[in-house]
Every structure is written in structure tokens, then in C-alpha cells.
Design a protein around this motif. Structure first.
Motif, PDB file in Angstrom:
ATOM      1  N   ASP A   4       0.833  -1.195   0.000  1.00  0.00           N
ATOM      2  CA  ASP A   4       0.000   0.000   0.000  1.00  0.00           C
ATOM      3  C   ASP A   4       0.874   1.253   0.000  1.00  0.00           C
ATOM      4  O   ASP A   4       0.572   2.228  -0.695  1.00  0.00           O
ATOM      5  CB  ASP A   4      -0.908   0.001   1.233  1.00  0.00           C
ATOM      6  N   THR A  22       4.054   8.018  10.504  1.00  0.00           N
ATOM      7  CA  THR A  22       2.986   7.750   9.542  1.00  0.00           C
ATOM      8  C   THR A  22       2.978   6.284   9.143  1.00  0.00           C
ATOM      9  O   THR A  22       1.914   5.656   9.044  1.00  0.00           O
ATOM     10  CB  THR A  22       3.164   8.643   8.302  1.00  0.00           C
ATOM     11  N   SER A  25       1.601   4.124  12.000  1.00  0.00           N
ATOM     12  CA  SER A  25       0.165   4.302  12.107  1.00  0.00           C
ATOM     13  C   SER A  25      -0.569   3.520  11.025  1.00  0.00           C
ATOM     14  O   SER A  25      -1.574   2.841  11.286  1.00  0.00           O
ATOM     15  CB  SER A  25      -0.182   5.782  12.018  1.00  0.00           C
ATOM     16  N   GLU A  26      -0.071   3.600   9.792  1.00  0.00           N
ATOM     17  CA  GLU A  26      -0.729   2.912   8.683  1.00  0.00           C
ATOM     18  C   GLU A  26      -0.569   1.395   8.800  1.00  0.00           C
ATOM     19  O   GLU A  26      -1.499   0.639   8.484  1.00  0.00           O
ATOM     20  CB  GLU A  26      -0.178   3.410   7.352  1.00  0.00           C
ATOM     21  N   ARG A  28      -0.404  -0.272  11.534  1.00  0.00           N
ATOM     22  CA  ARG A  28      -1.349  -0.686  12.569  1.00  0.00           C
ATOM     23  C   ARG A  28      -2.773  -0.757  12.043  1.00  0.00           C
ATOM     24  O   ARG A  28      -3.608  -1.487  12.583  1.00  0.00           O
ATOM     25  CB  ARG A  28      -1.280   0.274  13.761  1.00  0.00           C
ATOM     26  N   ARG A  29      -3.059   0.000  11.008  1.00  0.00           N
ATOM     27  CA  ARG A  29      -4.395  -0.017  10.396  1.00  0.00           C
ATOM     28  C   ARG A  29      -4.533  -1.143   9.373  1.00  0.00           C
ATOM     29  O   ARG A  29      -5.552  -1.253   8.708  1.00  0.00           O
ATOM     30  CB  ARG A  29      -4.682   1.327   9.744  1.00  0.00           C
ATOM     31  N   GLY A  30      -3.506  -1.971   9.259  1.00  0.00           N
ATOM     32  CA  GLY A  30      -3.574  -3.111   8.358  1.00  0.00           C
ATOM     33  C   GLY A  30      -2.982  -2.884   6.989  1.00  0.00           C
ATOM     34  O   GLY A  30      -3.040  -3.785   6.135  1.00  0.00           O
ATOM     35  N   LYS A  31      -2.393  -1.707   6.760  1.00  0.00           N
ATOM     36  CA  LYS A  31      -1.784  -1.444   5.461  1.00  0.00           C
ATOM     37  C   LYS A  31      -0.442  -2.179   5.344  1.00  0.00           C
ATOM     38  O   LYS A  31       0.283  -2.315   6.331  1.00  0.00           O
ATOM     39  CB  LYS A  31      -1.555   0.058   5.274  1.00  0.00           C
ATOM     40  N   HIS A 168      -0.311   9.291  18.600  1.00  0.00           N
ATOM     41  CA  HIS A 168      -0.660   7.997  19.175  1.00  0.00           C
ATOM     42  C   HIS A 168       0.423   6.944  18.973  1.00  0.00           C
ATOM     43  O   HIS A 168       0.370   5.880  19.589  1.00  0.00           O
ATOM     44  CB  HIS A 168      -1.984   7.498  18.582  1.00  0.00           C
TER      45      HIS A 168
END
Length: 244
Positions: A4, A22, A25-26, A28-31, A168
Motif C-alpha cells: 500500500d 505515519t 500508524s498505517e 497498525r491499520r492493516g496497510k 498515538h
């Protein structure tokens, strides 16, 4: 493996300093997130090629990357020419990232600007069908052009086109940077000749910039990016409104 997001840096640690929050964070969102280092950082005053690989691997683990590779271009001497563009085009076509994040187009370190322009040109050329490239097994690659190319801010400050809240994941972001114990000031760091980035003041400046960018959007810490392409949204619901 399709990614991604692919982050590219001239040296191991460029990505961590510029956009690791960044990426964390991404991820952790499954990217699916990957990193490509153009050089091995072999001209660095502190550490060795071997220690840089070990540090990059640990930083990648902290970030949560799906892949990290090094193109072994010559630190300090790579150029933005056809051979280097084709080398990077093969990587872009292999991983087919929707978003590429790379070096700034002009900076204190000449490698940063050269890398930024190399990445910019390769991302465009990768979308041209008549440029032929192949995988290691000889199979022909299909053209691919990322939807977005962002440049992370490095030593010199530029007004960002996009600011991302990384509050975060701040501790993890800093841990990925501090994984380079030979390069930056750290109680556990390797003693050696002092450099521009090994002073405590350098790390303080890294933190201060993140606080400055965070203040712009009403959060504790943020990372900023530049884009030559306009950033569009499908509705105002995509905006994250912060109290001012």
C-alpha cells in the motif's frame, strides 16, 4: 507482494526521521508498508555497513514493515540517470505501491535532493508502457505509477502540504529512530567522532519540529509532507477537524 505504501530513503535512517510515525500508524491499520534504502550509508562517520543493516532491521521491526531492501547505490555518488532510474522502476513495478513517500527535492545533504528527484522521475517513468523492465527470473514487468508521491521534510524546513497526526505512535516513532544507536545521541550509543546528527541538540530539533507541526493541527506531534500533486477528497467528511 503488493504494498500500500512504499517509503524510500537515500540512507538508512532517512525514512525513520521523516515519516516513521505515519508508517507505523498505517501498518497498525492493516496497510502493507515497505521501505527501500537506496544506499548502505557507507560514507557515514559513525558505525559500519554491518551495523547500519542491523539497525535498519530493528527499526523496520518496530515500524512493522512487510519488506525492507537496500539497492546498494553508491553513498554520496549515485546520480539521477537512466541506470539508477531503471533500478528504482523495477522496485516500483515489483511492489506496485499506491503511495510512495520519498526524500525532499532539495536539502542540506546533497544525497537527499538527488534521491528526491530520482524518486520523482522514477515514479513517473514507471507508468510508461514503452519502458521495459524485467524481474530477476526474466519475466516482463507491467507498468505502474503510484497514485500519490509525497516528500518528507528533512533538515531544512518547508511549509507542508499535508500534516499527519502521529501522537498515538510517538513512542514507537522515536524508538525506530533510536534504533540507530551508532548514528544518534543515546546513552546506549556507540562512542565515536561527533557528527551533525549525533549531538543531543539534533534529536531535540527532531522533537521540536514534530511539536511545531502538531501545533498546526491541534495535536501533540505530527509529520509534514510536500506534494506536487493536489490532494483531493471525495467529501468534507474526510477532514479531521481539530479545535483551535
Amino acid at each position: 507482494m503488493k504494498l500500500d505504501i512504499l517509503a524510500i530513503g537515500a540512507h538508512p535512517d532517512d525514512v525513520e526521521l521523516g515519516c516513521s510515525g505515519t508508517l507505523i500508524s498505517e501498518a497498525r491499520r492493516g496497510k502493507k508498508v515497505g521501505i527501500v534504502d537506496l544506499t548502505q550509508g557507507e560514507l557515514g562517520t559513525r558505525g559500519t555497513v554491518e551495523t547500519r543493516y542491523a539497525e535498519a532491521a530493528e527499526a523496520g521491526r518496530i515500524i512493522g514493515v512487510s519488506v525492507r531492501e537496500n539497492l546498494k547505490m553508491r553513498d554520496g555518488f549515485f546520480v539521477n540517470d537512466e541506470a539508477h532510474q531503471l533500478q528504482l522502476i523495477r522496485v516500483l513495478r515489483r511492489y506496485r505501491p499506491d503511495i510512495v513517500i520519498g526524500n525532499i527535492l532539495e536539502d542540506r545533504h546533497p544525497d537527499h535532493g538527488r534521491a528526491g528527484n530520482l524518486i520523482y522521475d522514477a515514479c513517473f517513468l514507471s507508468g510508461l508502457k514503452q519502458i521495459k523492465t524485467a524481474e530477476d527470473d526474466g519475466s516482463e514487468q507491467e507498468k505502474w505509477r503510484p497514485r500519490y508521491l509525497f516528500q518528507y521534510i528533512q533538515d531544512r524546513f518547508y511549509e507542508p502540504d499535508l500534516i499527519v497526526d502521529v501522537s498515538h505512535v510517538w513512542e514507537e516513532r522515536m524508538a525506530s529512530i533510536k534504533a540507530y544507536t551508532t548514528q544518534f545521541h543515546s546513552p546506549a550509543g556507540t562512542e565515536g567522532d561527533a557528527t551533525y546528527i549525533s549531538s543531543p541538540e539534533f534529536m531535540e530539533a527532531v522533537i521540536a519540529r514534530a511539536r511545531l507541526l502538531g501545533k498546526r493541527i491541534g495535536v501533540p506531534f505530527a509529520e509534514g509532507f510536500l506534494s506536487k500533486k493536489n490532494i483531493g477528497i471525495s467529501s468534507l467528511d474526510a477532514l479531521v477537524l481539530q479545535e483551535t
